[in-house]
Design a protein around this motif. Sequence first.
Motif, mmCIF file in Angstrom:
data_model
loop_
_atom_site.group_PDB
_atom_site.id
_atom_site.type_symbol
_atom_site.label_atom_id
_atom_site.label_comp_id
_atom_site.label_asym_id
_atom_site.label_seq_id
_atom_site.Cartn_x
_atom_site.Cartn_y
_atom_site.Cartn_z
ATOM 1 N N PHE A 89 -11.410 -24.861 7.315
ATOM 2 C CA PHE A 89 -11.923 -23.578 7.802
ATOM 3 C C PHE A 89 -10.884 -22.781 8.594
ATOM 4 N N GLN A 90 -9.983 -23.481 9.313
ATOM 5 C CA GLN A 90 -9.081 -22.732 10.184
ATOM 6 C C GLN A 90 -7.694 -22.526 9.609
ATOM 7 N N ILE A 91 -7.314 -23.317 8.607
ATOM 8 C CA ILE A 91 -5.978 -23.136 8.040
ATOM 9 C C ILE A 91 -6.052 -22.664 6.591
ATOM 10 N N VAL A 92 -6.805 -23.392 5.769
ATOM 11 C CA VAL A 92 -6.787 -23.083 4.341
ATOM 12 C C VAL A 92 -7.525 -21.775 4.026
ATOM 13 N N LEU A 93 -8.728 -21.609 4.544
ATOM 14 C CA LEU A 93 -9.485 -20.396 4.214
ATOM 15 C C LEU A 93 -8.781 -19.115 4.664
ATOM 16 N N PRO A 94 -8.285 -19.048 5.902
ATOM 17 C CA PRO A 94 -7.584 -17.814 6.286
ATOM 18 C C PRO A 94 -6.376 -17.504 5.400
ATOM 19 N N LEU A 95 -5.690 -18.572 4.929
ATOM 20 C CA LEU A 95 -4.554 -18.373 4.021
ATOM 21 C C LEU A 95 -4.988 -17.782 2.684
ATOM 22 N N SER A 96 -6.254 -18.009 2.338
ATOM 23 C CA SER A 96 -6.722 -17.698 0.982
ATOM 24 C C SER A 96 -7.459 -16.377 0.919
ATOM 25 N N ARG A 97 -7.355 -15.570 1.969
ATOM 26 C CA ARG A 97 -8.177 -14.364 2.027
ATOM 27 C C ARG A 97 -8.089 -13.493 0.766
ATOM 28 N N PRO A 98 -6.893 -13.224 0.221
ATOM 29 C CA PRO A 98 -6.861 -12.344 -0.963
ATOM 30 C C PRO A 98 -7.643 -12.905 -2.149
ATOM 31 N N VAL A 99 -7.475 -14.194 -2.432
ATOM 32 C CA VAL A 99 -8.171 -14.749 -3.601
ATOM 33 C C VAL A 99 -9.676 -14.843 -3.333
ATOM 34 N N LEU A 100 -10.047 -15.129 -2.088
ATOM 35 C CA LEU A 100 -11.474 -15.158 -1.753
ATOM 36 C C LEU A 100 -12.079 -13.761 -1.901
ATOM 37 N N ALA A 101 -11.317 -12.742 -1.496
ATOM 38 C CA ALA A 101 -11.805 -11.369 -1.645
ATOM 39 C C ALA A 101 -11.997 -11.042 -3.119
ATOM 40 N N ALA A 102 -11.036 -11.483 -3.950
ATOM 41 C CA ALA A 102 -11.152 -11.223 -5.384
ATOM 42 C C ALA A 102 -12.414 -11.868 -5.950
ATOM 43 N N VAL A 103 -12.646 -13.117 -5.590
ATOM 44 C CA VAL A 103 -13.842 -13.820 -6.069
ATOM 45 C C VAL A 103 -15.104 -13.117 -5.570
ATOM 46 N N ILE A 107 -10.541 -3.637 -5.025
ATOM 47 C CA ILE A 107 -11.369 -3.929 -6.192
ATOM 48 C C ILE A 107 -10.512 -4.021 -7.448
ATOM 49 N N VAL A 108 -9.565 -3.094 -7.580
ATOM 50 C CA VAL A 108 -8.686 -3.140 -8.749
ATOM 51 C C VAL A 108 -7.926 -4.466 -8.783
ATOM 52 N N ARG A 109 -7.404 -4.872 -7.617
ATOM 53 C CA ARG A 109 -6.661 -6.123 -7.567
ATOM 54 C C ARG A 109 -7.588 -7.311 -7.855
ATOM 55 N N GLY A 110 -8.784 -7.255 -7.292
ATOM 56 C CA GLY A 110 -9.740 -8.349 -7.481
ATOM 57 C C GLY A 110 -10.126 -8.520 -8.939
ATOM 58 N N VAL A 111 -10.404 -7.415 -9.611
ATOM 59 C CA VAL A 111 -10.803 -7.488 -11.014
ATOM 60 C C VAL A 111 -9.644 -7.979 -11.858
ATOM 61 N N TYR A 131 -4.871 -4.231 -18.498
ATOM 62 C CA TYR A 131 -3.607 -3.754 -19.066
ATOM 63 C C TYR A 131 -2.743 -3.092 -18.000
ATOM 64 N N LEU A 132 -3.397 -2.308 -17.132
ATOM 65 C CA LEU A 132 -2.644 -1.616 -16.090
ATOM 66 C C LEU A 132 -1.929 -2.631 -15.198
ATOM 67 N N ALA A 133 -2.633 -3.701 -14.834
ATOM 68 C CA ALA A 133 -2.022 -4.743 -13.998
ATOM 69 C C ALA A 133 -0.850 -5.391 -14.735
ATOM 70 N N ALA A 134 -1.019 -5.619 -16.038
ATOM 71 C CA ALA A 134 0.054 -6.237 -16.821
ATOM 72 C C ALA A 134 1.269 -5.314 -16.898
ATOM 73 N N LEU A 135 1.011 -4.016 -17.074
ATOM 74 C CA LEU A 135 2.118 -3.058 -17.152
ATOM 75 C C LEU A 135 2.900 -3.017 -15.850
ATOM 76 N N GLN A 136 2.157 -3.106 -14.736
ATOM 77 C CA GLN A 136 2.828 -3.025 -13.443
ATOM 78 C C GLN A 136 3.684 -4.251 -13.155
ATOM 79 N N SER A 137 3.406 -5.352 -13.879
ATOM 80 C CA SER A 137 4.192 -6.566 -13.607
ATOM 81 C C SER A 137 5.453 -6.635 -14.473
ATOM 82 N N ILE A 138 5.656 -5.627 -15.332
ATOM 83 C CA ILE A 138 6.908 -5.605 -16.122
ATOM 84 C C ILE A 138 8.032 -5.098 -15.227
ATOM 85 N N PRO A 139 9.115 -5.887 -15.096
ATOM 86 C CA PRO A 139 10.173 -5.492 -14.169
ATOM 87 C C PRO A 139 10.839 -4.175 -14.569
ATOM 88 N N GLU A 140 11.026 -3.304 -13.590
ATOM 89 C CA GLU A 140 11.576 -1.963 -13.809
ATOM 90 C C GLU A 140 12.990 -2.026 -14.404
#
Lengths: 277, 306
Positions: free
Chosen positions: A183-197, A265-269, B188-197
């Motif tokens: 809870f105090q080390i692993v979860l805080p490290l994982s915030r981006p992936v947890l947000a995505a899920v 959201i874009v990153r999560g999806v 696709y957009l995410a994949a395009l952004q990961s192509i090195p410039e």
Amino acid sequence: MKRRFGPGQVVLLVVTAALAVVWLLPMAWAVATSLKPEADTVDIPASWVGEEVTLEAYRLVLGTGDILTWAVNSTVVAVIVTAMVVLFSAMAAYGFARTQFRGQRALLAVVLAGIFVPPQVLIAPLFVQMVALGLVDTWWGVILPQVAAPVMVYILYKFFQGVPPELEQAAFVDGAGRWRVFFQIVLPLSRPVLAAVAIFTFITTWNNFLWPFLVSTDPNTMTLPVGLANVVQGTFGVRYAQIMASVVLAGLPLLVVFVLFQRQIVRGVAHTGLAGQ
Amino acid sequence: MTTTVAAPAATAPVAAARAERRWTQHGLLFVAPFMVIYAAFLVWPLLLGFQMSLSSVNIAGTNTGLVGFANYAEAFSDPQMWSSLWNTVVFTGMSTVPLVLIGLGLALLVHNLRFARWLWRLSFFAPFLLPSAVVSLLWLNMIYQPNFGLLNGTLGTDILWLGDKGTAMLSVVITTVWWTVGFNFLLYLAALQSIPEHLYEAAAIDGASAWDKLRSITLPLLNRTTGLIVVLQLLASLKVFDQIYLMTGGGPEGATRPIIEYAYEAGFTGYRIGYASAVSYILFVLIVIVSLAQLRLLRRREEARS
């Protein structure tokens, strides 16, 4: 190195803008219709603005109260499912990635195999089971099957495998227990992936139709999509302004959330999207 | 399980042993909450469904006895099952190509634009965030409506988009593309952004045109992503139900009814849960075959990464 406004950019801009208009048109049409007096919704040829701009349809739709009940149900269901998925999947993924116990490999195999089971093929047995458990027309009946999402365990399992073990080992040597480390080390490290899920789960739960539709027959327990599909068409008949007002009200919450949290959201999806669903 | 913890020399063997013990504790407790729900609401229904598909069961769960593979035999000789399965396959074929190509096209456009990217992203992705009921009510009542709907109004036609056997499936596909293409677009957009410039910069120095860069850098590097998107799209399309059920109810005359709707009708309006399970499991087998292809692609991607 290049001019900002090259002719290429102009062509791209025009093409993209034209397509964006096409994509936004149906939604704009729904909004326009919802703001017309009922009599003007069936005009031929159709016009974008009626005799007057009125909120009458919204007043009538909100006046019945049903749509607010469904919105509350949807929110409660989506929040509980998301919280349970994030917590339980993270715990399970951590258990598989970082601990050892008897039968671990077999259990992990069972979970990973479940990724191939589409929930849609389980509707018949699941419904019989819900009848037996007395969970038809309850929030838990809607919620529990949606928590059993093995793909989220897989995504988090992959992530935890990549977390450097040294971070945990230092804490263990200092005398921290397994739960505290989690809870105090692993979860805080994982915030981006947890947000995505969490984001992915929230969107799919909020919009889920088939299972909530089967398991709720009482308008008081329906989620927004189910209530809309079941009742609106029947109640409002051919009152198009009211149907479109309901459509706008039901579609709006997630769009607002998207505008506010677009980047996350874009990153999560993009992150969870390739792994499954 | 002896080398996981690097013992901090011989000075602290006790601490190391304690750390070692903590390392192996609690594993089952961590997986237990998920496993209980998973076992109860996925594994158990999966087994129950198979047993039910071999039985004659009604909606209340009353089992009137094992019938062996009679349900499957009936399904395979049931023309309605075949036509529904065929509709699902046709929908999958018709929707996958535009969903992948348009998703790619939109992503290429937006990726190469330097202005207001958030606005284009919002425009193309927004429909994906709408519930199926919202999408269906909108298109059914305001777009495909034959008399005053937006489509006939704009085109000056009087086509019964959803009511005519010839156009119903196409209409369903159009709605689906509008609704869900934003998802592939984002991937696709995410994949395009990961192509090195620097790849493009090197090509520019060599005097490559935009078309050259697209053909010899971008598209080849997107190959793997495309493979995954195609498989994911096939899987999603095979599970189609919501928008068809809500817009056409499977009609006209069953011309758009997908296999999941047929299973739903057999079980929930025909009260033949055993038969519904058998029909579902036929689709399940199809989906597993496509999933195995996905697994191979994912594995290849991971191998390429490491």
